[in-house]
Design a protein around this motif. Structure first.
Motif, PDB file in Angstrom:
ATOM      1  N   THR A 102       0.822  -1.200   0.000  1.00 26.03           N
ATOM      2  CA  THR A 102       0.000   0.000   0.000  1.00 26.03           C
ATOM      3  C   THR A 102       0.862   1.259   0.000  1.00 26.03           C
ATOM      4  OG1 THR A 102      -0.061   0.095   2.417  1.00 26.03           O
ATOM      5  CG2 THR A 102      -1.780  -1.184   1.335  1.00 26.03           C
ATOM      6  N   GLN A 132      -5.759  -5.206  -0.966  1.00 25.83           N
ATOM      7  CA  GLN A 132      -7.004  -5.679  -1.572  1.00 25.83           C
ATOM      8  C   GLN A 132      -8.220  -5.051  -0.913  1.00 25.83           C
ATOM      9  OE1 GLN A 132      -6.221  -9.909  -1.301  1.00 25.83           O
ATOM     10  NE2 GLN A 132      -6.169 -10.052  -3.530  1.00 25.83           N
ATOM     11  N   GLN A 134      -8.379  -2.193   0.362  1.00 27.48           N
ATOM     12  CA  GLN A 134      -8.495  -0.805  -0.087  1.00 27.48           C
ATOM     13  C   GLN A 134      -8.895  -0.705  -1.560  1.00 27.48           C
ATOM     14  OE1 GLN A 134      -4.845   1.216   0.677  1.00 27.48           O
ATOM     15  NE2 GLN A 134      -5.115   1.208   2.901  1.00 27.48           N
ATOM     16  N   GLY A 135      -8.895  -1.859  -2.230  1.00 29.63           N
ATOM     17  CA  GLY A 135      -9.217  -1.830  -3.650  1.00 29.63           C
ATOM     18  C   GLY A 135      -8.101  -1.216  -4.463  1.00 29.63           C
ATOM     19  N   LEU A 136      -6.881  -1.410  -3.976  1.00 25.19           N
ATOM     20  CA  LEU A 136      -5.701  -0.902  -4.694  1.00 25.19           C
ATOM     21  C   LEU A 136      -5.390  -1.889  -5.809  1.00 25.19           C
ATOM     22  CD1 LEU A 136      -3.282   1.220  -4.297  1.00 25.19           C
ATOM     23  CD2 LEU A 136      -2.098  -0.669  -3.240  1.00 25.19           C
ATOM     24  N   ARG A 137      -5.279  -1.391  -7.032  1.00 22.17           N
ATOM     25  CA  ARG A 137      -5.031  -2.300  -8.143  1.00 22.17           C
ATOM     26  C   ARG A 137      -3.591  -2.202  -8.608  1.00 22.17           C
ATOM     27  NH1 ARG A 137      -9.253  -2.891 -11.813  1.00 22.17           N
ATOM     28  NH2 ARG A 137     -10.758  -1.970 -10.511  1.00 22.17           N
ATOM     29  N   ARG A 208      -3.002   1.525  -9.727  1.00 20.98           N
ATOM     30  CA  ARG A 208      -4.150   2.426  -9.752  1.00 20.98           C
ATOM     31  C   ARG A 208      -4.504   2.812  -8.334  1.00 20.98           C
ATOM     32  NH1 ARG A 208      -9.129   1.306 -12.100  1.00 20.98           N
ATOM     33  NH2 ARG A 208      -8.591  -0.360 -13.520  1.00 20.98           N
ATOM     34  N   PRO A 209      -4.713   4.090  -8.062  1.00 23.93           N
ATOM     35  CA  PRO A 209      -4.974   4.534  -6.693  1.00 23.93           C
ATOM     36  C   PRO A 209      -6.128   3.746  -6.076  1.00 23.93           C
ATOM     37  CG  PRO A 209      -4.963   6.405  -8.214  1.00 23.93           C
ATOM     38  CD  PRO A 209      -4.797   5.179  -9.034  1.00 23.93           C
ATOM     39  N   PRO A 210      -6.094   3.557  -4.764  1.00 25.48           N
ATOM     40  CA  PRO A 210      -7.095   2.736  -4.095  1.00 25.48           C
ATOM     41  C   PRO A 210      -8.505   3.301  -4.260  1.00 25.48           C
ATOM     42  CG  PRO A 210      -5.767   3.939  -2.505  1.00 25.48           C
ATOM     43  CD  PRO A 210      -5.116   4.121  -3.830  1.00 25.48           C
ATOM     44  N   GLU A 211      -9.482   2.397  -4.394  1.00 21.94           N
ATOM     45  CA  GLU A 211     -10.875   2.841  -4.489  1.00 21.94           C
ATOM     46  C   GLU A 211     -11.387   3.267  -3.123  1.00 21.94           C
ATOM     47  OE1 GLU A 211     -12.549  -0.711  -5.998  1.00 21.94           O
ATOM     48  OE2 GLU A 211     -11.558  -0.478  -7.950  1.00 21.94           O
ATOM     49  N   ARG A 212     -10.900   2.588  -2.095  1.00 19.58           N
ATOM     50  CA  ARG A 212     -11.318   2.925  -0.727  1.00 19.58           C
ATOM     51  C   ARG A 212     -10.074   3.246   0.092  1.00 19.58           C
ATOM     52  NH1 ARG A 212     -13.916  -1.308  -2.693  1.00 19.58           N
ATOM     53  NH2 ARG A 212     -12.357  -2.754  -1.904  1.00 19.58           N
ATOM     54  N   PRO A 213      -9.485   4.419  -0.131  1.00 12.14           N
ATOM     55  CA  PRO A 213      -8.247   4.738   0.559  1.00 12.14           C
ATOM     56  C   PRO A 213      -8.451   4.767   2.069  1.00 12.14           C
ATOM     57  CG  PRO A 213      -9.091   6.673  -0.573  1.00 12.14           C
ATOM     58  CD  PRO A 213      -9.954   5.523  -0.976  1.00 12.14           C
TER      59      PRO A 213
END
Ligand SMILES: Nc1nc2c(ncn2[C@@H]2O[C@H](COP(=O)(O)OP(=O)(O)O)[C@@H](O)[C@H]2O)c(=O)[nH]1
Lengths: 623, 91
Positions: A102, A132, A134-137, A208-213
């Motif tokens: 992260t 995962q 955080q939805g970080l891709r 790709r920046p996290p969807e849920r930082p």
């Protein structure tokens, strides 16, 4: 290939807080050895891992770092270990770069730098569970291509991805990824900028920046780093910690003392009287016991420290305390070691390893024994109970409690003054920069907390035991030999070497109001401070002083003047009356010189403080 | 109008971009060069976004910053080696 014949060597490198310790533990389990590199004070942690087909590889954990560039003589060791330039340390066959998935930017720069070393490398993307969540891709394929190193995702605390990591290391060790000549040179500012730009480009391309930082860290920080509320919370935490250390530990300590007492009594019944019985009962059991009783306190203290570290709070505590301690020339990070020293200076001195600057670390170690460790408590309680009237002042506070508080405050205050002086005299005011990452908060993992607690307790016992045992035997011998003559009237210790030294040293101590009995008690008291209580009991021939503290107190109150009692307290605030601490200091600093500086300055302060206390008290009519 | 200043002079809530790392007046001095390298290693590079999140109680020192997406604590003394351009729409 010869790689398969000898054990392959693996080195873990990574930023602080990337979960490197957790990964090392997951890889090696309990099979790890903590020692120092030959001749220097840098910790060397080594363990072993087993590959799927049963071969072993050795893993070296290197201190967390942002760069291979050495900023201090200590860090040269890390660098040289990676480069294989360290005498007695073979070059690692594989480097494992540990990354917090992260928080990739800085570690990508480090990986780019490490590539120049020319060893096969594996990148472990740790904390992948958090990434995962955080939805970080992360485009792993692309990242692998950009960096040119195999990548394994891991969750160190859950032991996920560990087998895959071992397989990847094994493949790299025996593999086709060619070993190149080392082309690493210490990067200058321009090279660092270049690599940082490159890392930034790779970040943009692959992540790709996290969807849920993580917004929680920011919200917790608004409270914990608040200039006023933050300090109040820190003080509250400290208060709770002290309460826990001193109240929770008491039953356990009583239990250990009772068990050791029974063991001693049992040995005394099964062994014939004489020198061997005395060595085992008075030397070994009571000597080792005097350290072992502190184990419960130390464990509770470690538990708090590990929890706060894993949660991510310690960096915040250093932030809050930096300015307060900085005024005295101490680094914010000195906070943790100094805190530990309230239980016992030995773990405190060992904890000073978290300070990366050599000077700051040295200053911290030099003042750590001034913190009132729990071994002083029996001495303080005895003297306070004997000499300070048990009355209320200002309607609410107990006078005895106030004196106790004053002794603690004297210790803290003198530590601040001494570190200020050390900085002015030895470092001529040089200030080390204070900059550190504030890691994202994490829920501590129960199993790894317990594991770390066990590891630290083991290290404490090993280190302390190795130093304390021989010292205990020396102190025992001094207070036992020679034996008293036939028909002796005085207690046996009076005729021993300790007794002779006491009598010889008496003139030196007379100006501070100490009589020869006290001086004799100081000598076995070198083993550990609280032993002085037992020794006073011996010289005043009070049977069983441990259980009859009030009796000993009454004897002392009758024999000493108030001025003498106060001078004795003042002495114990400063005196380095604990050879085990001195032994650990020598070991940690790898220097006799600094140990002697400590001995001299602490005895000097103790003498001065006792002298002033005695003279002032006499002048006020308490002689 | 854009506004550059030393990070050590910034106040809580300030946001902006780092425009220069290193105190170039002292260039050549080993100490300043070392500080510059350490700042670079910790993510303080030209172009990085910063936000001043928290200040200490005494003398508003040290300071806690957000540098791109990580958090870093720093003394104002070291922050003097960083020049930032504050956002025009700063709050
Ligand atoms: N969720 C999660 N936490 C982790 C993982 N690895 C380590 N941690 C936690 O991260 C914190 C820092 O880990 P540590 O090993 O002490 O980091 P080090 O400073 O690199 O040695 C601790 O609280 C660990 O329990 C992981 O893979 N997932």
């Amino acid at each position: 290939m010869d790689m398969h014949v000898r054990t392959a060597r693996v080195a873990l490198v990574g930023n602080p807080n990337s979960g490197k310790t957790a990964l090392f533990n997951a890889l090696t389990g309990a099979h790890q050895k903590v020692a120092n590199y030959a001749g220097v004070t840098v910790e060397r942690k080594e363990g072993h891992i087993r590959t799927a087909d049963g071969r072993t590889m050795s893993v070296l954990d290197l201190p967390g770092t942002y760069s291979l560039r050495a900023r201090s003589p200590d860090e040269e060791v890390t660098r040289d270990a990676v480069l294989g330039k360290l005498a007695g340390e073979p070059t690692p066959d594989v480097l494992v770069a540990v990354a917090d998935a992260t928080n990739l930017r800085l570690v990508l720069r480090l990986v780019l730098e490490l590539k120049a070393v020319g060893r096969p490398m594996v990148l472990a993307l740790n904390m992948y569970d958090i990434a995962q969540r955080q939805g970080l891709r992360i485009d792993l394929e692309k990242l692998r291509a950009e960096l040119g190193v195999p990548i394994v995702t891991t969750v160190a605390t859950r032991k996920r991805g560990i087998d895959e990591l071992i397989a990847a290391i094994d493949a790299a060790a025996g593999g086709l990824s060619a070993t190149a000549e080392n082309a690493w040179v210490a990067p200058d500012a321009e090279a660092l900028r270049g690599k940082a730009l490159e890392a930034e480009r790779i970040m943009k391309a692959c992540v790709r920046p996290p969807e849920r930082p993580d917004t929680l860290t920011g919200r917790i920080d608004s409270l914990l780093l608040h200039p006023v509320a933050g300090l109040v919370i820190l003080l509250t935490l400290l208060f709770v910690m002290f309460q826990a250390v001193f109240t929770w530990a008491t039953p356990l300590m009583d239990g250990i003392e009772g068990a050791l007492g029974m063991l001693g009594a049992w040995v005394a019944t099964v062994m014939p009287d004489g020198i061997w019985q005395s060595l085992i009962v008075d030397g070994l059991i009571s000597g080792v016991g005097s350290v072992l009783v502190f184990l419960p306190q130390i464990l509770i203290l470690f538990l708090f420290i590990i929890l706060l570290e894993d949660f991510g709070y310690m960096a915040r505590a250093a932030f809050l305390m930096d300015r307060i301690m900085g005024g005295a020339g101490l680094h914010g990070r000195a906070f943790i070691p100094l805190l530990s020293s309230f239980a016992c200076a030995i773990p405190g001195v060992m904890a000073a390893r978290v300070i990366d600057s050599k000077r700051d670390r040295l200053t911290t170690i030099m003042v750590a024994p001034l913190m009132t460790c729990s071994a002083r408590i029996p001495v303080y309680t005895l003297i306070i109970a004997a000499f300070i009237p048990n009355e209320q002042v200002w309607g609410f506070a107990s006078l005895q409690g106030l004196v106790m508080f004053g002794l603690y405050a004297a210790g803290i205050l003198s530590a601040l003054v001494v570190s200020f002086v050390i900085r002015k005299v030895f470092w001529r005011g040089a200030v080390e920069p204070f900059m550190m990452e504030l890691p994202a908060y994490k829920t501590p993992d129960f199993k790894s907390v317990l594991f770390n607690l066990w590891l630290r307790a083991r290290i404490f016992l090993e280190r302390a035991g190795r130093i304390i045992l021989p010292l205990m035997i020396i102190v025992w011998a001094l207070s036992t030999f020679p034996y008293p003559p036939e028909g002796a009237t005085q207690p046996a210790i009076d005729y021993s070497f300790a007794g002779m030294m006491g009598h010889a040293l008496e003139p030196i101590f007379a100006p501070i109001g100490f009589n020869w009995q006290m001086v004799i008690a100081l000598i076995p008291g070198m083993a550990a401070r609280e032993v002085a209580v037992a020794a006073l009991g011996t010289v005043y021939a009070v049977a069983d002083p441990e259980s009859a503290t009030s009796l000993l107190g009454a004897t002392l109150a009758a024999q000493w003047s108030l001025a003498t009692g106060l001078a004795f307290l003042a002495w114990y605030v400063f005196a380095p009356q604990c050879v085990a601490t001195l032994g650990v200091v020598k070991r940690e600093l790898n220097s006799w010189k600094w140990m002697w500086v400590m001995v001299v300055y602490m005895f000097g302060l103790a003498y001065l403080a006792a002298f002033v206390t005695y003279r002032v008290a006499v002048a006020l009519g308490a002689g | 109008m854009s506004d550059t200043l030393k990070l050590s002079q910034a106040r809580k809530g300030a946001r902006g971009v780092i425009v220069r790392v290193g105190d170039h007046r002292h260039h050549g001095q080993e100490h300043a060069a070392e500080l510059e390298r350490r700042l670079l290693e910790l993510g303080f590079v030209e172009g990085a976004r910063i936000e001043l999140l928290h200040e200490g109680l005494f003398g508003r020192d040290p300071i806690a910053l957000k540098v791109d997406d990580m958090r870093v604590a720093l003394r104002r003394h070291e922050a003097a080696s960083l020049t930032v351009r504050l956002d025009t729409a700063a709050i």
